[in-house]
Enzyme design. Structure first.
Site, PDB file in Angstrom:
ATOM      1  N   THR A   5       8.265  -8.101 -40.892  1.00 38.79           N
ATOM      2  CA  THR A   5       8.346  -7.931 -42.241  1.00 38.79           C
ATOM      3  C   THR A   5       9.385  -7.608 -43.034  1.00 38.79           C
ATOM      4  O   THR A   5      10.108  -8.522 -44.362  1.00 38.79           O
ATOM      5  CB  THR A   5       7.241  -7.271 -43.054  1.00 38.79           C
ATOM      6  OG1 THR A   5       6.057  -6.970 -42.113  1.00 38.79           O
ATOM      7  CG2 THR A   5       6.134  -7.310 -44.686  1.00 38.79           C
ATOM      8  N   SER A   6      10.204  -7.262 -42.424  1.00 40.06           N
ATOM      9  CA  SER A   6      11.182  -6.076 -43.762  1.00 40.06           C
ATOM     10  C   SER A   6      12.775  -7.253 -42.801  1.00 40.06           C
ATOM     11  O   SER A   6      13.829  -7.548 -44.171  1.00 40.06           O
ATOM     12  CB  SER A   6      12.097  -4.830 -42.287  1.00 40.06           C
ATOM     13  OG  SER A   6      11.958  -5.301 -41.346  1.00 40.06           O
TER      14      SER A   6
ATOM     15  N   GLY B 156      14.790  -3.865 -35.801  1.00 39.26           N
ATOM     16  CA  GLY B 156      14.277  -4.724 -36.557  1.00 39.26           C
ATOM     17  C   GLY B 156      15.557  -4.885 -37.462  1.00 39.26           C
ATOM     18  O   GLY B 156      16.640  -6.023 -37.842  1.00 39.26           O
TER      19      GLY B 156
ATOM     20  N   GLY C  31      13.837   0.068 -37.502  1.00 38.60           N
ATOM     21  CA  GLY C  31      15.480   0.641 -36.903  1.00 38.60           C
ATOM     22  C   GLY C  31      16.034  -0.588 -36.232  1.00 38.60           C
ATOM     23  O   GLY C  31      17.213  -1.382 -36.635  1.00 38.60           O
TER      24      GLY C  31
ATOM     25  N   HIS D 172       0.661  -1.275  -0.189  1.00 38.73           N
ATOM     26  CA  HIS D 172      -0.290  -0.111  -0.238  1.00 38.73           C
ATOM     27  C   HIS D 172       0.562   1.175  -0.074  1.00 38.73           C
ATOM     28  O   HIS D 172       0.353   2.349   0.496  1.00 38.73           O
ATOM     29  CB  HIS D 172      -0.331   0.209   1.047  1.00 38.73           C
ATOM     30  CG  HIS D 172      -1.536  -1.727   1.711  1.00 38.73           C
ATOM     31  ND1 HIS D 172      -0.990  -2.027   2.276  1.00 38.73           N
ATOM     32  CD2 HIS D 172      -2.892  -1.501   0.691  1.00 38.73           C
ATOM     33  CE1 HIS D 172      -1.950  -3.507   2.582  1.00 38.73           C
ATOM     34  NE2 HIS D 172      -3.401  -3.128   1.482  1.00 38.73           N
TER      35      HIS D 172
ATOM     36  N   ARG E 245      -6.135   6.766 -47.186  1.00 31.93           N
ATOM     37  CA  ARG E 245      -5.569   6.088 -45.480  1.00 31.93           C
ATOM     38  C   ARG E 245      -5.958   6.464 -44.338  1.00 31.93           C
ATOM     39  O   ARG E 245      -6.408   6.423 -43.506  1.00 31.93           O
ATOM     40  CB  ARG E 245      -4.171   5.103 -45.490  1.00 31.93           C
ATOM     41  CG  ARG E 245      -4.009   3.852 -46.311  1.00 31.93           C
ATOM     42  CD  ARG E 245      -2.495   2.662 -45.890  1.00 31.93           C
ATOM     43  NE  ARG E 245      -1.159   3.739 -45.798  1.00 31.93           N
ATOM     44  CZ  ARG E 245      -0.237   2.743 -45.988  1.00 31.93           C
ATOM     45  NH1 ARG E 245      -0.579   2.121 -46.789  1.00 31.93           N
ATOM     46  NH2 ARG E 245       0.516   3.745 -45.721  1.00 31.93           N
TER      47      ARG E 245
END
Lengths: 572, 572
Positions: free
Chosen positions: B440-441, B400, B398, B217, B539
């Site tokens: 995806t990349s 990834g 970046g 608490h 979009r």
């Protein structure tokens, strides 16, 4: 934000290793993810799920009997590679084919697709069912473009149960596809998560605002509104989802599984408050709620968000939803033979009001007036009492005193109107006070009111000596109850001098009001001096008590109350 | 902070009502809390737990077979009243006595004590076992003053299992007391929760700091430090808890249940990273880890905190810990008959390196140099790529690309050193890239490298025409893979003009370096122009895409990479 990590680049690998260490009852490590550490007695179709990490229990936490056979676990928010999916799937294969199921994201589609090609080239029968439950991610006429969020669990559960039941791959695929077709979700978010080592959150939502339709990785939503109340959010969810019906479904008469999913830091208690209204609204629409889930089923680190999923059942899907499942992150089915319990009595019995004399009924009216004064002084000082309490404690003293005094006064008002005497009035107020306030202060105030009541009785008016005896009894009861003595920095520091002074004044011939005035001043003095006690008690040093120089909130509220009651005594 | 509520004063009541609606498979409403909706075939001792609300699954979420029979649920962070406890306990009584168990807090002690008195006065056999696991709440020689935190679950689980096993009240009490005596916890916190309707959090911890020993608490801790790494926190926890041993326990050779408990917004993935090190450290100390738990067992709304509990087993306690239990918030035991699976092969098989010509090995060295250049340009631009990606996507482009390019380069380096040709080098780089990058990349870059490799082969040097064919094949593969066409605002917008220009230049007689220079410029141009595509695609209007005016990160990184490779080609 994510705070606990070593090298950010190692996070996903370390997370998977820690997960395997924690969950070895369900999973073992495979290259690229995890597979079950148990197996069914007979070979089954194997269900392989997966996706990026950061969504626990999705996806590794959904591997186990009645659920998935393996999960490919990608890096944070990144699809596993085709090699990972292949390696996991290959190790789950039992000769009856493989169903790949995952949320409809481009990276996942690419990589699971690669793995499917490779497994098929090796001669395995492999099928894919994409999860597409998020209604805001594409229009209704492009359902195949929608992404998968908490609905993943529904599809995996149905497919896993179908596999466990021994169905062949055609049937498992058809059931998973049907489950997906009958599942719709709607999510909202209040703030985004920050990935390990990142400087900024993935997205932000302005203070006090809510993003509508946001994806679990912060993909854009469709709208932004002020944060609604829990009931308004439930209404927003249910209203929309009851118009986004799967083909062939009519609302009234349907059976539906609602899943209220927390994304990370919208917590259980808040979700239960929302769910109360969701379940009422579904009931009002003629929908029967079946085995709901309220919890964290598909998270996004500590993103503050919540989604509602409705899974529209048919008979076969209901059976599969209810079937046993056992994974580290999701379980269904009872583990021990249990019977249905009888319904317990949910009401407390109303107690009869004791007969009281005319004098005691007049005294009860004064008690009620005094309780009105208590409510007023507590309301006026609640914030300050909370502030003082927050320094060393949990900050609930002000709000607890408010709840207790209001409930006590309201209970007293009810019984005074029904002809109760002083003792009955004080007893009922005591019970209501402690019942609603909870906490130590609630119990202590109940003791005070009860002790006073025991002296006043339901028979006679009260003279100064009776009042003094009542106050001394209350003071003794408080000390006995809390096992505290003067100097411990508790309410005892205020009530003991009050009681002693009152008794001494009355003993030397003072009338009630005069004696009470002197005693109240002594109490105020003593309450203020509790500010000096922390250092003496050595608490600051030994337990990090930061309240040095701050008085005890219980002592302060006691002194405030006895002072506030004075005008009522004077007027009576 | 708590965001979803209606009237703050109604929060606890609405929460309990929603909880009952969600969890009716386990609980039904009783005045003051919940009791089981199931019953065991034979009467048992009844276990009643409880405390303030805000700690889900404590306390209502721990009611069910093998666990508690009832939970008194107080207001937020406030003890239930004596009346509540009485009402709940009374409804669970089966003629074999009642065990009250709860964390050692003054308010709870008072109110459960009141209820115990009242129940005893009615002739029931009632016992109490307080939970006192928090080592920082009082010194070791005053264990009876310590408060209860996540260790609650240990004591409840043991008592519940003992009751379910048919033990009498003496035995259940003794086992619960023994479980408490053998349980120790250590908690830390990074930020406090804000109660519904409150303006401020219960407590704050300075940015980047960690409070040590803090209560659930926000009760004061004993120290404050900088936020440690996950491993350092694990070491802090284990080191201290291995010196805070229960009487009669020696570390080496002991069996222990670790519970790593999240208080609300320290999430599962972080906890698994910490748990990895905890489990290693316990192993190194000679302790056997038994059925651990990593999750949210005793929360404090969305407080950011985590605690480690060690429960030192003996034979009987281990049996009770492992016994089946089924509540909405905690379950143990398998629901379906399962066998232990064989250990799967956790290693991938190493593939042999294909024989390559001298020329192709020289070409492979150029490929490796090009990959070095890719790594450098990606590292230099990772942050900016992440920023662009964050506008419409999940911001991981970046990071990834970094993971992928590093892994690809490292894999290439390994096989080049072992004599691989160009195709083998590109294939291994492709596999490692997609495996580590995910997303995806990662898949797309693997396609690019593989397509290029298929043209270059392992046999011969490459002329301009071969390179151009490889690039065109890569471009076609990327389009086929991602099902995107130019103008969709993807990497396709950069690779198609690159491939077309390169092929046209080579066809009209240009050498590799000259053709690549022109093609790289065309690619850069096209990548920049992707900034204009969002509006054209509509979009922004239909799906809330906020990336209007921002180029596609995949197209930008492609253009950067082909430009960065140019000096390598020129030098080769």
């Amino acid at each position: 934000m994510t705070r606990l990590f070593n090298e950010p680049a190692d996070f996903a690998d370390e997370m998977i290793a820690g997960f395997v260490a924690a969950a070895s009852r369900w999973v073992q490590a495979a290259p690229g993810g995890v597979v079950r550490s148990t197996r069914a007695p007979e070979p089954t179709v194997s269900l392989v799920v997966g996706g990026g990490s950061g969504h626990y229990p999705a996806f590794g936490g959904l591997v186990g009997p009645g659920l998935a056979h393996g999960a490919a676990m990608g890096n944070l928010f990144a699809s596993p590679s085709g090699t990972q999916v292949y390696n996991v799937a290959k190790r789950t294969e039992q000769g009856r084919g493989i169903l790949l199921s995952y949320g409809n994201y481009a990276g996942d589609v690419l990589h699971f697709g690669q793995a499917q090609d490779r497994l098929r080239a090796e001669g395995h029968d492999v099928r894919t069912v994409l999860v597409t439950d998020d209604i805001w991610s594409a229009p209704a006429d492009q359902i195949e473009k929608r992404r998968g969020i908490a609905g993943d669990l529904v599809v995996f559960k149905v497919a896993g149960a179908a596999a466990e039941a021994g169905h062949d791959l055609d049937a498992v695929e058809e059931l998973a596809r049907r489950a997906n077709a009958r599942t719709r979700s709607f999510g909202v978010a209040f703030s985004g998560c920050t990935l390990p080592g990142a400087d900024e959150p993935l997205f932000t939502v302005p203070e006090g605002r809510m993003a509508v339709g946001l994806g679990i990785h912060g993909e854009p939503g469709i709208d932004e509104t002020d944060i609604p109340t829990a009931n308004e959010l439930a209404e927003m969810f249910v209203e929309k989802l009851l118009t986004e019906l799967p083909e062939g479904v009519t609302v009234a008469g349907s059976r539906v599984v609602p899943l209220l999913n927390g994304l990370g830091s919208v917590k259980y208690e808040e979700m239960f408050v929302v769910f109360k209204r969701v379940s009422e609204l579904l009931g009002e629409a003629g929908v029967t709620v079946v085995e709901p889930e309220v919890g964290e089923l598909c998270t996004s680190f500590d993103m503050a968000g919540v989604s509602l999923t409705l899974f529209w059942l048919d008979e076969q899907l209901e059976e599969l939803w209810s079937a046993p499942a056992d994974s580290s992150g999701f379980r269904k089915g009872s583990v021990a033979p249990q019977l249905v319990a009888e319904k317990v009595d949910a009401e407390e019995e109303a107690e009869a009001i004791a007969v009281a004399s005319e004098e005691s009924r007049a005294l009860a009216a004064t008690v009620l007036a005094a309780l009105d004064a208590v409510v007023d002084v507590v309301d006026a000082n609640a914030e300050e009492l909370g502030r003082i309490d927050r320094i060393a404690g949990d900050g609930d003293h002000g709000i607890g005193m408010q709840r207790g005094s209001h409930a006590g006064r309201d209970a007293a008002r009810g019984v005074v109107a029904a002809g109760a005497g002083a003792q009955t009035t004080l007893n009922r107020a005591a019970e209501a006070w402690s019942d609603r306030a909870g906490g130590t202060s609630g119990a202590i105030w109940a003791e005070i009111l009860r002790s006073l009541g025991a002296e006043l009785g339901d028979e006679s008016a009260a003279d100064a000596a009776t009042v003094a005896r009542g106050v001394v009894a209350a003071s003794d009861a408080v000390m006995a109850f809390g096992k505290a003595k003067p100097g411990d920095k508790t309410m005892v520091d205020a009530i003991v001098p009050f009681a002693e002074t009152l008794a001494a004044e009355v003993a030397s011939g003072a009338e009630t009001v005069a004696a009470w005035t002197t005693a109240a001043a002594a109490s105020e003095d003593a309450a203020d001096k509790t500010a000096d006690l922390t250092a003496k008690l050595g608490r600051a040093r030994s337990h990090g008590d930061k309240s040095q120089g701050t008085p005890d909130p219980g002592a302060i509220s006691f002194a405030l109350i006895v002072a506030a009651v004075l005008p009522v005594l004077a007027a009576s």
